[in-house]
Design an enzyme around this catalytic site. Structure first.
Site, mmCIF file in Angstrom:
data_model
loop_
_atom_site.group_PDB
_atom_site.id
_atom_site.type_symbol
_atom_site.label_atom_id
_atom_site.label_comp_id
_atom_site.label_asym_id
_atom_site.label_seq_id
_atom_site.Cartn_x
_atom_site.Cartn_y
_atom_site.Cartn_z
ATOM 1 N N ARG A 273 43.637 10.597 57.668
ATOM 2 C CA ARG A 273 42.390 10.044 57.891
ATOM 3 C C ARG A 273 41.190 10.581 58.599
ATOM 4 O O ARG A 273 39.991 10.523 58.551
ATOM 5 C CB ARG A 273 42.006 8.523 57.313
ATOM 6 C CG ARG A 273 42.958 8.184 56.274
ATOM 7 C CD ARG A 273 42.479 8.751 55.158
ATOM 8 N NE ARG A 273 43.033 8.782 53.586
ATOM 9 C CZ ARG A 273 43.264 9.055 52.354
ATOM 10 N NH1 ARG A 273 42.298 9.675 51.628
ATOM 11 N NH2 ARG A 273 43.188 8.282 51.334
ATOM 12 N N TYR B 51 44.941 22.346 42.966
ATOM 13 C CA TYR B 51 45.186 21.571 44.207
ATOM 14 C C TYR B 51 46.094 21.039 44.276
ATOM 15 O O TYR B 51 46.803 20.934 45.850
ATOM 16 C CB TYR B 51 44.428 20.464 43.818
ATOM 17 C CG TYR B 51 44.031 19.422 45.355
ATOM 18 C CD1 TYR B 51 43.656 19.952 46.735
ATOM 19 C CD2 TYR B 51 43.900 17.721 45.096
ATOM 20 C CE1 TYR B 51 43.617 18.350 48.116
ATOM 21 C CE2 TYR B 51 44.856 17.223 46.439
ATOM 22 C CZ TYR B 51 44.198 17.527 47.328
ATOM 23 O OH TYR B 51 44.798 16.819 48.593
ATOM 24 N N GLU C 130 32.062 14.326 49.171
ATOM 25 C CA GLU C 130 32.881 14.210 50.035
ATOM 26 C C GLU C 130 32.159 14.764 51.421
ATOM 27 O O GLU C 130 31.076 15.568 51.702
ATOM 28 C CB GLU C 130 34.296 15.776 50.371
ATOM 29 C CG GLU C 130 35.573 15.321 50.973
ATOM 30 C CD GLU C 130 36.476 16.072 51.031
ATOM 31 O OE1 GLU C 130 37.240 15.774 49.644
ATOM 32 O OE2 GLU C 130 37.324 16.832 52.047
ATOM 33 N N TYR D 290 50.088 8.206 48.931
ATOM 34 C CA TYR D 290 49.322 7.941 47.310
ATOM 35 C C TYR D 290 50.365 8.515 46.379
ATOM 36 O O TYR D 290 51.298 9.089 46.449
ATOM 37 C CB TYR D 290 48.369 10.256 47.627
ATOM 38 C CG TYR D 290 47.132 10.288 47.396
ATOM 39 C CD1 TYR D 290 46.197 8.345 48.389
ATOM 40 C CD2 TYR D 290 46.308 11.325 47.521
ATOM 41 C CE1 TYR D 290 45.425 9.145 48.448
ATOM 42 C CE2 TYR D 290 45.174 10.911 48.358
ATOM 43 C CZ TYR D 290 44.707 9.722 48.547
ATOM 44 O OH TYR D 290 43.088 10.475 48.931
ATOM 45 N N ARG E 97 51.819 23.278 51.088
ATOM 46 C CA ARG E 97 51.218 23.122 52.623
ATOM 47 C C ARG E 97 52.591 21.597 52.630
ATOM 48 O O ARG E 97 53.559 22.063 53.801
ATOM 49 C CB ARG E 97 50.412 22.014 52.376
ATOM 50 C CG ARG E 97 50.317 21.026 53.699
ATOM 51 C CD ARG E 97 48.292 20.852 54.067
ATOM 52 N NE ARG E 97 48.342 20.026 52.086
ATOM 53 C CZ ARG E 97 46.855 18.765 52.734
ATOM 54 N NH1 ARG E 97 45.450 19.709 53.192
ATOM 55 N NH2 ARG E 97 46.593 18.724 51.534
HETATM 56 C C1 3EB Z 1 41.112 12.508 49.335
HETATM 57 O O1 3EB Z 1 41.042 10.815 50.345
HETATM 58 C C2 3EB Z 1 39.866 13.599 49.235
HETATM 59 O O2 3EB Z 1 44.302 17.619 50.894
HETATM 60 O O3 3EB Z 1 43.817 18.457 52.910
HETATM 61 C C3 3EB Z 1 40.145 14.672 51.877
HETATM 62 C C4 3EB Z 1 40.999 15.303 52.783
HETATM 63 C C5 3EB Z 1 41.165 15.371 50.754
HETATM 64 C C6 3EB Z 1 41.901 16.449 52.912
HETATM 65 C C7 3EB Z 1 43.342 17.672 52.498
HETATM 66 C C8 3EB Z 1 41.710 15.947 50.722
HETATM 67 C C9 3EB Z 1 42.204 16.848 51.760
HETATM 68 O O4 3EB Z 1 42.221 12.116 48.743
HETATM 69 C C10 3EB Z 1 40.346 15.049 48.777
#
Ligand code: 3EB
Length: 331
Positions: free
Chosen positions: A211, A138, A318, A198, A145
């Site tokens: 989000r 990931y 999720e 992050y 990306r």
């Molecule tokens: C998160 O909130 C959970 O890498 O495109 C959620 C939605 C998550 C999109 C992405 C990853 C992605 O981090 C994982």
């Protein structure tokens, strides 16, 4: 007048007739989609009773289809839906390179066809939690990306698309996307650190997604909510407790929908009027998680549930959602 756009979520043999297919994602085995159009087959088990289920975009507008490198797409004057699948083994070396090349092709398609806005991406990666050369796949995906966003001079924070990223048991890196000539207003979750901020403990390159987002689609004010999990701040909560994770995920969904509804001039999106796709790491958890979702959002929402791996090893569920589109007059 803008042509109508319908989002269909459910068994695809019950599709409403008489509309043009823009594209979508079909879950449930290699032959999940036998029909035409850019529909991404995702080889993950469907868990709520159907053998197959799909998230499909339909329109009254005329649709033109085409190819651009590895991308297959269909488009109207307003929207473009594209899919691509890349075999890492044939892609040089790493998932990072495959992802970078996939997103580069995606952006070239948008640019060549004249759709400035990437609204939403659906990412399916084989073995998402496995390590390649000491780095979780990931995280390699995130690096590739982000490199492609940079190379195409797109922002890495703020105005970035909604997305989801899930793991499959094998096959190809598979990506679907929705682009538009219309703008996209990203919405963040006040309970969560933006994913693009992050800290480095979750990988050297942050994930490039928002989000949620508000977008004009088919003359309607739509809400696209990214994959949402039991993350508060930047930390995963309730390790090993799927029901507590489900509750935290629902609290996150409610918070991001509330944040979207608070936008000046935004229409109100109710939790019970959204379409939900639920990903559970363990198939056995599906009934209890779905019961909890139903209890929270009511019987009216459309829900599809599949088994897939979530992007952090400790996350067990999720949920993504979307709403505001025409859909409910269908049989
Ligand atoms: C998160 O909130 C959970 O890498 O495109 C959620 C939605 C998550 C999109 C992405 C990853 C992605 O981090 C994982």
């Amino acid at each position: 007048m803008t042509a109508r756009v319908i989002h269909w979520l459910g068994a695809h043999d019950a599709l409403p007739p008489g509309r043009n297919l823009l594209g979508g994602v079909a879950y449930g085995g290699g032959d999940a989609w036998g029909g035409p159009g850019p529909v991404l087959p995702v080889d993950v088990p469907v868990l709520d009773g159907e053998a197959a289920a799909a998230s499909l975009w339909l329109t009254d507008a005329p649709v033109r289809t085409g190819d651009y490198g590895p991308v297959r797409f269909a488009r109207t004057d307003e929207l473009i839906f594209g899919v691509l699948r890349i075999d890492e083994a044939n892609m040089g070396d790493t998932l990072e390179a495959a992802t970078r090349d996939a997103y580069t092709a995606l952006f070239q398609t948008l640019d060549a066809c004249g759709y400035p806005t990437l609204m939403r991406a659906w990412n399916y990666l084989p073995h998402i939690n496995r390590e390649d050369g000491g780095v979780e796949r990931y995280r390699r995906f995130n690096a590739g990306r982000q490199a492609a966003f940079s190379a195409s001079r797109r922002p890495l924070a703020g105005k970035v698309p909604a997305a989801c990223a899930l793991g499959t048991g094998g096959g190809e890196l598979s990506i679907a996307f929705l682009g538009s000539v219309n703008p996209f207003v990203p919405v963040e979750n006040p309970r969560q650190v933006s994913a693009y901020h992050y800290p480095p403990e979750y990988g050297e390159r942050s994930p490039t997604f928002s989000r949620a987002g508000l977008a004009r689609i088919g003359g309607r004010d739509a809400l696209l909510v990214s994959g949402t999990a039991a993350i508060v701040g930047h930390r995963s909560l309730h390790s090993g407790d799927v029901m507590a994770q489900a509750d935290e995920t629902l609290a996150n969904l409610a918070a991001v929908v509330e944040a979207a509804n608070a936008y000046p001039g935004a229409r109100r999106h109710a939790m019970d009027a959204l379409d939900y796709t639920v990903y559970v790491r363990h198939a056995a958890d599906a009934p209890a998680v779905l019961a909890r979702l139903r209890a929270a959002v009511g019987a009216g929402a459309r829900v599809v549930c599949v088994q897939a791996d979530v992007c952090r090893a400790e996350l067990l569920v999720e949920i993504e959602a979307m709403g505001g589109l025409d859909a409910k007059e269908t049989p």
